[in-house]
Design an enzyme around this catalytic site. Structure first.
Site, short mmCIF file in Angstrom:
data_model
loop_
_atom_site.label_atom_id
_atom_site.label_comp_id
_atom_site.label_asym_id
_atom_site.label_seq_id
_atom_site.Cartn_x
_atom_site.Cartn_y
_atom_site.Cartn_z
N GLU A 127 0.86 -1.19 0.00
CA GLU A 127 0.00 0.00 0.00
C GLU A 127 0.89 1.24 0.00
O GLU A 127 2.09 1.13 0.29
CB GLU A 127 -0.87 0.02 1.27
N ILE A 157 0.59 -3.92 -7.87
CA ILE A 157 0.21 -5.34 -7.80
C ILE A 157 0.48 -6.05 -9.13
O ILE A 157 -0.19 -5.81 -10.14
CB ILE A 157 -1.26 -5.51 -7.35
N GLU A 363 9.27 -7.82 -3.92
CA GLU A 363 9.26 -8.93 -2.95
C GLU A 363 10.27 -8.71 -1.83
O GLU A 363 10.96 -9.62 -1.37
CB GLU A 363 9.41 -10.29 -3.65
N1 CAA Z 1 6.99 -16.48 8.57
C1 CAA Z 1 6.01 -16.52 9.53
N2 CAA Z 1 5.86 -15.55 10.44
C2 CAA Z 1 6.71 -14.49 10.40
C3 CAA Z 1 7.73 -14.40 9.45
C4 CAA Z 1 7.87 -15.45 8.51
N3 CAA Z 1 8.80 -15.44 7.57
N4 CAA Z 1 8.41 -13.25 9.65
C5 CAA Z 1 7.85 -12.64 10.70
N5 CAA Z 1 6.82 -13.40 11.16
C6 CAA Z 1 5.95 -13.13 12.32
C7 CAA Z 1 6.82 -12.85 13.54
O1 CAA Z 1 7.16 -14.06 14.20
C8 CAA Z 1 5.90 -11.99 14.38
O2 CAA Z 1 4.97 -12.82 15.03
P1 CAA Z 1 4.43 -12.48 16.52
O3 CAA Z 1 3.47 -11.35 16.35
O4 CAA Z 1 3.72 -13.74 16.93
O5 CAA Z 1 5.61 -12.14 17.36
C9 CAA Z 1 5.15 -11.18 13.33
O6 CAA Z 1 5.24 -11.91 12.10
C10 CAA Z 1 5.73 -9.79 13.14
O7 CAA Z 1 7.09 -9.98 12.80
P2 CAA Z 1 8.14 -8.79 12.82
O8 CAA Z 1 8.03 -8.06 14.13
O9 CAA Z 1 9.46 -9.32 12.41
O10 CAA Z 1 7.54 -7.84 11.67
P3 CAA Z 1 7.99 -6.41 11.17
O11 CAA Z 1 6.81 -5.52 11.18
O12 CAA Z 1 9.23 -5.98 11.88
O13 CAA Z 1 8.33 -6.69 9.61
C11 CAA Z 1 9.68 -7.34 7.74
C12 CAA Z 1 9.28 -7.58 9.20
C13 CAA Z 1 10.60 -8.49 7.39
C14 CAA Z 1 10.44 -6.02 7.54
C15 CAA Z 1 8.42 -7.36 6.84
O14 CAA Z 1 7.62 -6.22 7.04
C16 CAA Z 1 8.73 -7.49 5.37
O15 CAA Z 1 8.99 -8.59 4.87
N6 CAA Z 1 8.69 -6.37 4.61
C17 CAA Z 1 8.86 -6.42 3.17
C18 CAA Z 1 7.53 -6.57 2.50
C19 CAA Z 1 7.65 -7.18 1.13
O16 CAA Z 1 8.48 -8.05 0.87
N7 CAA Z 1 6.77 -6.76 0.23
C20 CAA Z 1 6.72 -7.32 -1.06
C21 CAA Z 1 5.36 -7.14 -1.63
S1 CAA Z 1 4.92 -8.37 -2.79
C22 CAA Z 1 5.78 -8.03 -4.20
O17 CAA Z 1 6.63 -7.19 -4.28
C23 CAA Z 1 5.43 -8.94 -5.31
C24 CAA Z 1 5.72 -8.50 -6.68
O18 CAA Z 1 5.53 -7.36 -7.05
C25 CAA Z 1 6.15 -9.50 -7.63
#
Ligand code: CAA
Length: 383
Positions: A127, A157, A363
């Site tokens: 978003e 998207i 991603e």
């Molecule tokens: N699997 C399962 N659970 C997970 C996880 C994983 N890989 N990573 C984190 N979690 C869980 C944590 O255990 C935590 O759980 P609890 O609430 O039970 O403690 C919860 O999720 C929150 O975790 P964090 O505190 O680590 O989360 P955060 O807010 O600090 O964010 C981040 C972590 C890695 C920065 C995440 O926000 C992230 O991956 N950001 C990037 C987003 C992204 O990749 N977007 C891509 C969009 S899609 C795209 O781009 C597709 C395309 O165009 C082709």
């Protein structure tokens, strides 16, 4: 034979390569110029059973392994990065969460047509205020008894508006952070679900990318994916796997550019011999080949870990980060080897150079990949 590839993997590669060379390569430049989705090729991929590569036959898939899937994305991206991401976003992002978290009913209704290639899938997470910070999701889904009402929007998207089936993330319980986010399966055509303009992108122009707009969209209760509040974890787990697809896409782009550069370096004569035999160019080719081999080992081993149900989140982040970083370097070197000729529109290396950039951004940016890798090494930061 490459690392852990079997004869079956290499036979699949040969099949995909022949398909991509025949059906996509001749039109890749036209698709790029026209911002045009390869409808025919995607339809044929479906008919070949490749839109559901890693899913079991009972759900309409090909029942192949993750390595086969990575090879398929790599081979498509080798000729057209847009085609690579169409498959990756469809298989990893649009279909996988339904396969992994869906009820039998949801799998029958949504996964089967996706895996058969009759429908296209997409993933609605990003978003305006929730990019790298995916937990900042503002789209809401309010419980109204037998349905939820979805309001808000998603940007960037992949596969929208072509896709039919969207896995969408929205806040069901405000003010409790990531635990208040839920996942939903949303169908194109539902009242109030519209698309913004198709983005005019720098690269991967044969793939479509659009905004999703939700205005009081009624989502039936049975379209909640997993349990309420599971959405963020579903998104994160989906991205762990999706990053293998993007890593494979980056690898394919780099491979395509490298092969093109080798060919040119053997043909182009300067100072009395082919430039490939001038040390400046031969060393570049040697470095490109080494980087490709490193990236391929990372991508295939991450795919293999996922296939064996071993932890793979760190390895998929490493593969995505490394393969996309070297895709930029390799496409840059390939264009450099071509010199002025490579800078011209219509040259594959010019398109591949533009295509490579997005792989370090989507991603999860490569900065976020390092956050993920470091969190696996160090665990949570002390409060
Ligand atoms: N699997 C399962 N659970 C997970 C996880 C994983 N890989 N990573 C984190 N979690 C869980 C944590 O255990 C935590 O759980 P609890 O609430 O039970 O403690 C919860 O999720 C929150 O975790 P964090 O505190 O680590 O989360 P955060 O807010 O600090 O964010 C981040 C972590 C890695 C920065 C995440 O926000 C992230 O991956 N950001 C990037 C987003 C992204 O990749 N977007 C891509 C969009 S899609 C795209 O781009 C597709 C395309 O165009 C082709």
């Amino acid at each position: 034979m490459l690392f852990q590839t079997t004869q079956d993997h290499e036979a699949l590669r040969a099949k995909l390569r022949a398909f991509a060379e025949r059906e996509i390569k001749p039109v890749a430049f036209t698709l790029d110029q026209g911002n045009q989705f390869p409808d025919e090729a995607v339809k044929k991929l479906g008919e070949m059973g490749l839109m559901g590569i890693p899913y079991p036959a009972e759900y309409g898939g090909a029942g192949l392994d993750m390595l086969s899937y990575a090879i398929a994305v790599e081979e498509l991206a080798r000729v057209d990065a847009g085609a690579g991401v169409i498959l990756s976003a469809h298989v990893s992002l649009g279909s996988w969460p339904i396969f992994a978290y869906g009820t039998q009913e949801q799998k029958r209704k949504y996964l089967v047509p996706l895996a058969r290639g009759e429908k296209i899938g997409a993933f609605g997470l990003t978003e305006p205020n929730a990019g790298s910070d995916a937990g900042g999701t503002e789209t809401t889904a309010v419980d109204r008894g037998d349905h939820y009402v979805l309001n808000g929007g998603k940007i960037f998207i992949t596969n929208a508006p072509k896709a039919d089936t969207y896995v969408v993330f929205a806040v069901t319980t405000p003010d409790i952070g990531t635990r208040g986010i839920s996942a939903f399966i949303v169908e194109k055509g539902w009242k109030g679900f519209e698309f913004g303009d198709h983005y005019d992108k720098m690269g991967i122009r044969s793939s479509t990318t659009a905004e999703l707009i939700f205005n009081d969209v009624k989502v039936p209760k049975e379209n909640l994916l997993g349990r309420e509040g599971d959405g963020f974890k579903i998104a994160m787990a989906t991205l762990d796997g999706g990053r293998i697809g993007i890593a494979a896409q980056a690898l394919g782009i780099a491979q395509g550019a490298y092969e093109s550069a080798v060919e040119y370096a053997k043909e182009r004569v300067q100072f009395g011999k082919p430039i490939g035999f001038q040390q400046a160019i031969s060393f570049k080719l040697a470095d490109m080949a080494t980087k490709l081999r490193c990236a391929r080992l990372l991508v295939y081993s991450a795919a293999d870990l996922k296939e064996r149900h071993e932890p793979y989140g760190m390895e998929s982040a490493m593969a995505k980060q490394y393969a996309s970083d070297i895709a930029l370097e390799v496409t840059n070197d390939a264009l450099q080897i071509y010199g002025g000729t490579g800078y011209l529109k219509g040259m594959d290396v010019e398109r591949m150079y533009r295509d490579a950039k997005i792989t370090t951004i989507y991603e999860g940016t490569n900065e976020i990949q390092r956050v993920v890798i470091a969190s696996h090494i160090l665990g949570k930061a002390p409060k």
